[in-house]
Structures are given as structure tokens and as C-alpha cells.
Design an enzyme around this catalytic site. Structure first.
Site, PDB file in Angstrom:
ATOM      1  N   CYS A 173       5.113  -1.043  28.588  1.00  0.00           N
ATOM      2  CA  CYS A 173       4.027   0.100  28.367  1.00  0.00           C
ATOM      3  C   CYS A 173       3.968   0.989  29.465  1.00  0.00           C
ATOM      4  O   CYS A 173       3.868   0.555  30.547  1.00  0.00           O
ATOM      5  CB  CYS A 173       2.702  -0.798  28.410  1.00  0.00           C
ATOM      6  SG  CYS A 173       1.244   0.307  27.798  1.00  0.00           S
ATOM      7  N   CYS A 214      -6.468  -4.559  23.388  1.00  0.00           N
ATOM      8  CA  CYS A 214      -4.968  -4.327  23.374  1.00  0.00           C
ATOM      9  C   CYS A 214      -4.148  -5.659  22.980  1.00  0.00           C
ATOM     10  O   CYS A 214      -4.446  -6.672  23.730  1.00  0.00           O
ATOM     11  CB  CYS A 214      -4.439  -3.530  24.450  1.00  0.00           C
ATOM     12  SG  CYS A 214      -2.822  -3.032  24.040  1.00  0.00           S
ATOM     13  N   CYS A 217       0.484   4.386  19.514  1.00  0.00           N
ATOM     14  CA  CYS A 217      -0.980   3.802  19.484  1.00  0.00           C
ATOM     15  C   CYS A 217      -1.631   4.078  20.808  1.00  0.00           C
ATOM     16  O   CYS A 217      -2.487   4.511  21.192  1.00  0.00           O
ATOM     17  CB  CYS A 217      -1.029   2.331  18.756  1.00  0.00           C
ATOM     18  SG  CYS A 217      -0.349   2.595  17.056  1.00  0.00           S
ATOM     19  N   CYS A 254      -2.948  -1.513  21.133  1.00  0.00           N
ATOM     20  CA  CYS A 254      -2.001  -2.068  20.150  1.00  0.00           C
ATOM     21  C   CYS A 254      -2.954  -2.757  19.212  1.00  0.00           C
ATOM     22  O   CYS A 254      -3.700  -3.909  20.010  1.00  0.00           O
ATOM     23  CB  CYS A 254      -0.973  -2.437  20.861  1.00  0.00           C
ATOM     24  SG  CYS A 254       0.113  -3.902  19.798  1.00  0.00           S
ATOM     25  N   CYS A 280       0.868  -1.294   0.184  1.00  0.00           N
ATOM     26  CA  CYS A 280      -0.031  -0.017   0.053  1.00  0.00           C
ATOM     27  C   CYS A 280       0.840   1.326   0.257  1.00  0.00           C
ATOM     28  O   CYS A 280       0.329   2.448   0.213  1.00  0.00           O
ATOM     29  CB  CYS A 280      -0.813  -0.065   1.262  1.00  0.00           C
ATOM     30  SG  CYS A 280      -0.163   0.146   2.673  1.00  0.00           S
ATOM     31  N   CYS A 287       3.148  -2.610  10.537  1.00  0.00           N
ATOM     32  CA  CYS A 287       2.023  -2.003   9.456  1.00  0.00           C
ATOM     33  C   CYS A 287       1.710  -0.693   9.881  1.00  0.00           C
ATOM     34  O   CYS A 287       0.615  -0.562  10.509  1.00  0.00           O
ATOM     35  CB  CYS A 287       0.959  -3.043   9.313  1.00  0.00           C
ATOM     36  SG  CYS A 287      -0.069  -2.801   8.111  1.00  0.00           S
ATOM     37  N   CYS A 343      -5.457   1.069  31.465  1.00  0.00           N
ATOM     38  CA  CYS A 343      -4.891  -0.027  30.771  1.00  0.00           C
ATOM     39  C   CYS A 343      -6.035  -0.421  29.580  1.00  0.00           C
ATOM     40  O   CYS A 343      -7.365  -0.552  29.954  1.00  0.00           O
ATOM     41  CB  CYS A 343      -4.738  -1.350  31.278  1.00  0.00           C
ATOM     42  SG  CYS A 343      -4.435  -2.693  30.443  1.00  0.00           S
ATOM     43  N   HIS A 383       3.728  -4.928  25.850  1.00  0.00           N
ATOM     44  CA  HIS A 383       3.180  -4.988  27.390  1.00  0.00           C
ATOM     45  C   HIS A 383       4.495  -4.915  28.293  1.00  0.00           C
ATOM     46  O   HIS A 383       3.943  -3.999  29.344  1.00  0.00           O
ATOM     47  CB  HIS A 383       2.391  -6.309  27.466  1.00  0.00           C
ATOM     48  CG  HIS A 383       1.660  -6.495  28.751  1.00  0.00           C
ATOM     49  ND1 HIS A 383       0.709  -5.653  28.967  1.00  0.00           N
ATOM     50  CD2 HIS A 383       1.757  -7.331  30.062  1.00  0.00           C
ATOM     51  CE1 HIS A 383       0.133  -6.021  30.251  1.00  0.00           C
ATOM     52  NE2 HIS A 383       0.712  -6.831  30.444  1.00  0.00           N
ATOM     53  N   CYS A 438       7.618  -0.075  20.464  1.00  0.00           N
ATOM     54  CA  CYS A 438       7.034   1.284  20.282  1.00  0.00           C
ATOM     55  C   CYS A 438       6.814   1.834  21.499  1.00  0.00           C
ATOM     56  O   CYS A 438       6.851   3.130  21.527  1.00  0.00           O
ATOM     57  CB  CYS A 438       5.345   0.910  19.773  1.00  0.00           C
ATOM     58  SG  CYS A 438       5.548  -0.050  18.202  1.00  0.00           S
ATOM     59  N   CYS A 472       4.712   1.487   3.863  1.00  0.00           N
ATOM     60  CA  CYS A 472       6.054   1.173   4.544  1.00  0.00           C
ATOM     61  C   CYS A 472       6.986   2.426   4.187  1.00  0.00           C
ATOM     62  O   CYS A 472       7.954   2.869   4.689  1.00  0.00           O
ATOM     63  CB  CYS A 472       6.681  -0.184   3.985  1.00  0.00           C
ATOM     64  SG  CYS A 472       5.507  -1.420   4.848  1.00  0.00           S
ATOM     65  N   CYS A 484       3.651  -7.309   5.669  1.00  0.00           N
ATOM     66  CA  CYS A 484       3.197  -7.958   4.279  1.00  0.00           C
ATOM     67  C   CYS A 484       4.277  -8.886   3.697  1.00  0.00           C
ATOM     68  O   CYS A 484       4.238  -9.941   3.400  1.00  0.00           O
ATOM     69  CB  CYS A 484       2.679  -7.077   3.276  1.00  0.00           C
ATOM     70  SG  CYS A 484       1.112  -6.337   3.691  1.00  0.00           S
TER      71      CYS A 484
END
Lengths: 521, 291
Positions: B207, B233, B254, B261, B18, B164, B227, B204, B242, B21, B126
Site C-alpha cells: 500500500c 480498511c 480505492c 479497501c 450484476c 467485486c 492510513c 496492505h 490493486c 464483472c 460471487c
């Protein structure tokens, strides 16, 4: 000169995989066909899933313009869930901020990083004699001799003087930074970008607290400054050097806009809801008409689908492959409005709203037409698309500040809802590249059917049942090609539409055999 | 100007993708994308991006010639694949260019360019695992690069950089690793071919909302401050950094924004991490709350 076949495959500096085939007779394009070269079938993948997942999955139709898909998806879900009149003010505004900033940075990307290399001889930077560190680094880059990804390229028709070229090459680099910052500003409210998480049925996710609003506005100011003082002047500079492109690539001269940026709360009907850019259609005479979505149909005579499925409204859309049609040549269906060919995109948004008399649009367009000493008809062209896109960027950027200041800190940004057993929904918005519609049918709380009609399906469509070519095809047909080895005219026309193929070819369900015999005609 | 510069030619092939990336990579903050494409990534070493259809100057035949020329340079270039590889029905669903009047499938390009590359970077979920286009019912028979290589006996090293989209730092970090130190050994990767440097911990585990989980305070809906486990999540089953790296130059991420997530770095994405907004069943949870 005789007859020459010019195939461009792949067409680069667009999103995705596009092939253009033309027949050029005595230097003039007689036939043109555009074909999408990738099929993924995301709508089939959506079937049977949780309706809320549509927002996550449809964004992956396109990583360049995921946000409009999220907006269209949640608009159709709000509609299907019966909550479209209950979106809190903060939810409405946060959606607008996310979508607006996406548009601004994406238009900058299109002009500088997708389109500009058709007009700009980047190699002129080798002759730079000044002290600008960016231009000197590009000079060093050229001296090293490995010139990917900029060369090879079509050679010949680069007309902008060396000093101006060098300046705009500097802007190409600056624009990379600007679009990155735009994406960062999007992430303030969207979690991240691309493929953010901030747009959901019932509103948005991120609470618009004052620190985020302040940060957003100051990042926006930087982009606004760039749009006013760099992007718009550069578009004008290109327009002056290539003024013949105000007369090239007009196409069908019918323009359609679904409208975008909700300006009021509590209105369930999206066609009655006040939007910053209103919906409607117009044509070369600039008469305005309201949009009637029931007039949208998809025709398939020249697409690889059974003729029995032709002419259906997207909410009843059916996809049944038929490879045995001699005349078919595209994976794209041919969407038509009231049976006619319509172009979509920023030019359409601007023209429809100009025709309707939207005050800000009218004032800005008239200002620029006065500068050009020309009437609105010059906008029906390659350069008209670039100029309209830049004006669309400015209008959106200018208004984002006030939209941001309309939030109500401390108040909710979304509401809770129930997924209905059954329902249907329609979500219309203006994606960065034009009119975008999502249509959902829910059964047993699952997606029974999902259909997207996206901008490039309109613009890149094949001939319809009456044999009338699509907008890009019409824009190509009749064009004079000066040098068939370097067909600048063709790629400039195609890129002025800012095609997005990942969006356009997401629909069909072929059970495939030998594709090659259908692809080449 | 440096006198001797080693060039690292890169070919970026878009398959069933798409372009997300690529857009994510353009968002790299330090180094910037200009630093990567124009400047020397480190003194004396320059990444030369020969082919990337979203940004390159040339079109049509020029692209095909570059691809063919590069494929001849055995062991000298890095192949980046964005997107899954459509394989169903003789790979008809994705093509780039023509040869002898026939479209050349993406599968063909991945094989031809993959065979002779120094290394292949499978960028995004992908290319790494099939991702969204391989989601049920996988209409086009999409496969990951590793699956394709296994099937056709291609032994070029593959590094998976899922997500993604993937975070730009993950891609830049892997390229820097290759340019500065060379291709890392197997100890640097997990069972799914991901660099442990970026995918070593569960979301996790690091987080910012972990304390709420431990105290049993759960968000009722998205946007609530607690949470997000109850609203779907996937942090407890998704490996990525992340929470500490954050996204878009540290602006947000996110879970930080109040959304769960989605587990987008996982081989199970999307089928076995959705419905995205339903709580995961406890059976799926490895080592939650354990030391």
C-alpha cells in the site's frame, strides 16, 4: 395468419435476465408479458447492517449503473442522518462529476453495444475495400468464420446502406474505447469503476485538486467530441433509415422524472433543491406538474405477493409472497404514480424538463425537432427514446465542464456525522435508466428496512390492480410483427427502454416451492 | 491475415450477477476488448466469445441452441461464470431460457456446461465464493461454482478470479496463460483457488499509505491523506495487487482515492469484512508489521 405465441428468453443486449412473452394475432401483438428471471434479495441482505454499508451494497444491485445507486443511497442517508443541508460544495460537485460521467459513457454503451446491432448489419464489413485498420481487422475476423458474439442474430430488416454501415461499425469499436475512457474519468474521483468508493454520506471522498480536474476535463472533451460528431449523427442516420420507428412503441405516454444533479448547497429538502434536471411529470399534452412522491404506490395484483400488501408507498413497502394467485405472472411489483402507469428514463427526463421549460433542454429539443421537421409527439416512440438518450448525453456532457470548474481546491469534500439511533430517509435521483428511489428506515443504528424502486421496475412492471399493463407491455401491445421468426419489432421496442433487470428484480422474498407452475401462464 | 488460427471458444454465463464483472472486463486497456474479441489475442490464437448475453447479436432460442451445441464439444471450450449459483428451492431463483416449456435453471446450465468444459473461470467474488447474493441471510441459497462442482462430483478445473468487480487484467492474464502456456498446475494458486500471480500479496503489504501505518498516523475520516486503517480498511486482510496495478488503466484505486479497501477479493466478502467503515479487530490481522 392466426395466433402465434412469441417467447423471447433470454432477451439479450440488456442488463440481466428478461423474458418476453407475446400473443400475436394476425400479425399484431395482442398480449405482452415481461418477466424478470433472476432474484437475489439484496434488500433482505441489507437488513440489520450498518446504514453506511448501503452505499457499498446497493451499488452491487447493478454493475452497469452502480453509481446512481450510490447517489440514491447517500441521498437517503444524508436525509436520514440530518446532514442533507451540510454537504460541502466540493462534495456536491464531485458527486455530480461521478454521476454525470457515468451517464455519458453508459448512454454510449447503450446505443452502440446494446441497441445498434438491431439496426446495423455488421457483416457488411466483409465487403470493406478501404485502408482503415479497424475495419480491415473486422473484415479479417469475418473471414475467419467464427462470428460470435455477433452472429447468429435475427435476419432480414437491415436497411442502412453498406458504406454507412461500415462507418458505423467503425464507430461501434470507437465507442468501446470512448466508454472505457469515460469509466477511467469516473475513476479519477471514484477510486475505480464500476463499484467505486468515492460517494459517501456527507459528501465525497476524493479531493478535487487541479490536476484531477484538468485530467477529467480533457477526457471529457474527448467524449464530448464523440457525442457531438459521432453519436448524435449516428442516431440521426438510424432514425432516417428506420423512420417508421418514430411511430412504433409509444406505450403509456405518461412520463416521470425525479430530477438529478444538485446545483445548490444548503437545501435540506431534495424536492426544493435546485437540480439541473428538475423533477416532475408530464403526458402526451406536455403539461408540466411537480412531483409529489407521496403519490407513488406499488400494486401487486399480478405479482406474486399477497393482495393485502397492495397500494403501499415504498417507505412502508411490505413484501409478502403469495404463490397461489392464479393471475400473477411477475416478480416485479407494479409501481404507479397517482394510480397511473408512468414511463421513466432519459425520454421522460427530457420531456418533463421540456414541458417545464428548462432552457437548455427546450433549446436542444427544439433544434432537433426542427431538423426532423416534426412536433414533439414523434418522441413518444422507439426512436424518440434513442434520440432523447443522445440529447440527455449531450446536455450532461456539455455541462460537466462548468460543474468541474466550480470546485474549490483546498476546501473539504465531506463532513463528519453521527449515525442516529433512529431515522428515515428518502433518496431520489435520475439513474441512467430513469427515476430511482431509495428508502431507508434506521433503528438502533442499523438498517431496519431498505427499499429501492428502480427504473426498470416502473418500465418493466406487470399489470396493476386495475389490469392496466406496464409501460413496456403497453409499448408492445398493438405492434405489427412482420416476421414472427425474426421479431425485430419486439426486441427493438424492449431495448429502446434500456432495461436493467438486475435492478428491477432485487426485492422479493419468496419461500419458494415449484416456481414453474407460476412462471408460465 | 493469419493462415491457421486456433479458435478458443468461450461461453460466458451470467448467473446471480450484476454484470459488473462484464463491465469491468470491457474496461481492459491493453489488450483492449476489441483486441480480445476481434483480433488474434496472440498470433495464431483467437478467443471466440460465442455467448455473452449482454453483447451478443442473437436472442431467445438462438442463445439456447448455442449453449446446447457448445456443451456437446467436450474439452474444447472455456466456460466463464459470472455470478453465484442460486440453489435453494430446486434452483428456482435464476433461469436462462426454456426447455420443453419449463425454465432451465442457472444451476442446470453450470452443471451441463461445466462438466464438458476444458476449464471454468469463476469470474468475480460471487462465482468464486458466493459473494454478495450469498450474504446473510443468503435468501436464494447462492453457492460458488467450486461448491456446486464438489456437490455434483464435477472435476473440471476451476480458476477463481475474485473481486467485486475483478480487475480486467486478472481475467485477461488468466486467459492469456491458458492460451499461451495451458492451464497452470496447483502451485500457481493459493488455498482459495486464486492465481498467486495476482493475489499473492496483501493489499496492505504494497500500500502507498503503508508508511503512515508504520508511523501510527491514521485518517480520522475518509478522504484524509493518512492510513485508512481506523476508518475500516480491509487491506491488512485482503489479497490483491490493486496498490501496484491500480484500476481503470492506472487512473486510481480505492485506497488511493481516500476510501478504505472493502476486501472485495476475499471469500469473506461481504459478511465478514463489514461493517465496511468500522476498524477491523486486531485478532484478524496476519503478520502486520512483521517481516
Amino acid at each position: 395468419m392466426g395466433t402465434v405465441k412469441i417467447n423471447i428468453d433470454p432477451v439479450t443486449r440488456i442488463e440481466g435476465h428478461l423474458k418476453i412473452e407475446t400473443i400475436v394475432e394476425d400479425g399484431v401483438v395482442k398480449e405482452a408479458k415481461s418477466s424478470g428471471m433472476l432474484f437475489r434479495g439484496l434488500e433482505l441482505i441489507l437488513k440489520g447492517r450498518d446504514p453506511r454499508d448501503a452505499q457499498v451494497i446497493t451499488q452491487r444491485i447493478c454493475g452497469v449503473c452502480p453509481t446512481p445507486h450510490a447517489i440514491a443511497a447517500v441521498t437517503s442517508l444524508d436525509n436520514a442522518f440530518g446532514i442533507a443541508n451540510k454537504i460541502p460544495t466540493n462534495g456536491r460537485i464531485v458527486r455530480n462529476l461521478i454521476q454525470g460521467m457515468c451517464d455519458v459513457q453508459d448512454h454510449i454503451l447503450h446505443f452502440y453495444h446494446l441497441a445498434a446491432l438491431d439496426y446495423l448489419d455488421i457483416a457488411q464489413a466483409a465487403k470493406y475495400e478501404g485502408s482503415d485498420p479497424v475495419l480491415n481487422s473486422i473484415k479479417n475476423f469475418i473471414a475467419r468464420g467464427e462470428l460470435g458474439p455477433f452472429l447468429p442474430r435475427y435476419e432480414g430488416d437491415y436497411r442502412i446502406p453498406a458504406d454507412v454501415t461500415q462507418e458505423v461499425v467503425g464507430h461501434y469499436v470507437k465507442a468501446l474505447e470512448m466508454r472505457r475512457k469515460g469509466q477511467e474519468a469516473v475513476a479519477i474521483f471514484n477510486g475505480r469503476s464500476p463499484h467505486g468508493v468515492g460517494v459517501v454520506p456527507g459528501g465525497a471522498v476524493e479531493l478535487p485538486n487541479v490536476d484531477k480536474i484538468a485530467s477529467f476535463i480533457w477526457m471529457l472533451n474527448e467524449l464530448k467530441d464523440f457525442v457531438d460528431n459521432v453519436y448524435l449523427p449516428d442516431v440521426v442516420a438510424v432514425a432516417q433509415a428506420y423512420s417508421d420507428y418514430f411511430g412504433i412503441g409509444a406505450g403509456c405516454k405518461n412520463y416521470m422524472c425525479y430530477g438529478s444533479y444538485d446545483m445548490e448547497d444548503g437545501q435540506a429538502d431534495q424536492l426544493k433543491r435546485e437540480r439541473f434536471y428538475g423533477h416532475g411529470t408530464t403526458s402526451a399534452n406536455l403539461a408540466y406538474q411537480k412531483l409529489d412522491p407521496s403519490k407513488i404506490s406499488e400494486q401487486v395484483k399480478y405479482s406474486w405477493y399477497a393482495d393485502s400488501t397492495s397500494g403501499k408507498h415504498p417507505s412502508q413497502g411490505e413484501t409478502k409472497v403469495d404463490y397461489h394467485k392464479e393471475e400473477a405472472y411477475s416478480w416485479l411489483k407494479a409501481p404507479r404514480y397517482d394510480g397511473k402507469v408512468y414511463e421513466v428514463g432519459p425520454l421522460s427526463t427530457i420531456l418533463v424538463n421540456y414541458a417545464e421549460g428548462q432552457p437548455q433542454v427546450k433549446e436542444l429539443v427544439d433544434t432537433y425537432l426542427a431538423k426532423l421537421k416534426a412536433g414533439p409527439e414523434v418522441l413518444f416512440s422507439v426512436l424518440g427514446r434513442h434520440l432523447a438518450r443522445a440529447l440527455h448525453t449531450k446536455l450532461t456532457a456539455d455541462n460537466l465542464v462548468n460543474w468541474a470548474l466550480g470546485v474549490k481546491p483546498g476546501e473539504p469534500v465531506n463532513i463528519q456525522y453521527e449515525i442516529p439511533e433512529e431515522g428515515t430517509g428518502m433518496g431520489l435521483t435520475e439513474a441512467t435508466r430513469g427515476a430511482l428511489g431509495h428508502f431507508i428506515e434506521i433503528k438502533d443504528k442499523k438498517i431496519a428496512n431498505y427499499h429501492c424502486v428502480v427504473p426498470t421496475t416502473w418500465n418493466g412492471s406487470p399489470k396493476d390492480d386495475q389490469g392496466v399493463p406496464g409501460p413496456i407491455e403497453q409499448a408492445l401491445i398493438g405492434t405489427k410483427v412482420k416476421d414472427t421468426d425474426n421479431p425485430f419489432e419486439l426486441v427493438r421496442i424492449v431495448r429502446s427502454f434500456d432495461p436493467c433487470m438486475a435492478c428491477a428484480v432485487h426485492i422479493v422474498s419468496p419461500k419458494g416451492r415449484d416456481l414453474a407452475r407460476f412462471r408460465i401462464t | 491475415m493469419s493462415k491457421e488460427v486456433t479458435e478458443y471458444p468461450v461461453v460466458w454465463l451470467q448467473a446471480a450477477a450484476c454484470t459488473g464483472c462484464s463491465i469491468s472486463l470491457l474496461n481492459t486497456a491493453s489488450p483492449t476488448i476489441k483486441n480480445i474479441l476481434i483480433d488474434e489475442l496472440i498470433p495464431g490464437k483467437h478467443v471466440s466469445l460465442r455467448v455473452h448475453t449482454t453483447i451478443m447479436g442473437g436472442s431467445g432460442e438462438q442463445v439456447i441452441e448455442l449453449l446446447e451445441k457448445t456443451a456437446q464439444e467436450k474439452g474444447k471450450y472455456i466456460l466463464v461464470v459470472e455470478g453465484a449459483v442460486p440453489t435453494a428451492e430446486d434452483a428456482v431463483y435464476g433461469a436462462v431460457g426454456e426447455k420443453d416449456g419449463k425454465p432451465v435453471s442457472m444451476l442446470e446450465w453450470v452443471k451441463t456446461l461445466g462438466e464438458n468444459a476444458l476449464a471454468v473461470l469463476s469470474v468475480g467474488t460471487c462465482a468464486a465464493y458466493g459473494g454478495l447474493p450469498a450474504g446473510d441471510p443468503n435468501p436464494t441459497g447462492c453457492k460458488s461454482v467450486m461448491e456446486v462442482f464438489k456437490e455434483y462430483g464435477i472435476n473440471t478445473p476451476v480458476i477463481n478470479i475474485p473481486g467485486c468487480p475483478p480487475h480486467p487484467d486478472w481475467f485477461v492474464g488468466v486467459v492469456a496463460q491458458i492460451v499461451i502456456y495451458g492451464i497452470p498446475g496447483p502451485e500457481a494458486f493459493d488455498d482459495f483457488g486464486r492465481p498467486l500471480l495476482f493475489f499473492g500479496d496483501l493489499v496492505h503489504e504494497n500500500c502507498q499509505r503503508r508508511a503512515y501505518f508504520d508511523e501510527g498516523k491514521f485518517a480520522k475520516k475518509q478522504g484524509d491523506p493518512q492510513c485508512l486503517y481506523e476508518v475500516g480498511c480491509r487491506g491488512p486482510i485482503a489479497y490483491a495487487d490493486c496498490p501496484t496495478r491500480m484500476w481503470n488503466n492506472g487512473k486510481n484505486w480505492c485506497v488511493g482515492s481516500g476510501a478504505p479497501c472493502h476486501g472485495c477479493t476475499q471469500p469473506e466478502f461481504p459478511d465478514f469484512v463489514s461493517s465496511f467503515f468500522e476498524k477491523i479487530t486486531d485478532d484478524d490481522l496476519p503478520n502486520i508489521g512483521e517481516e
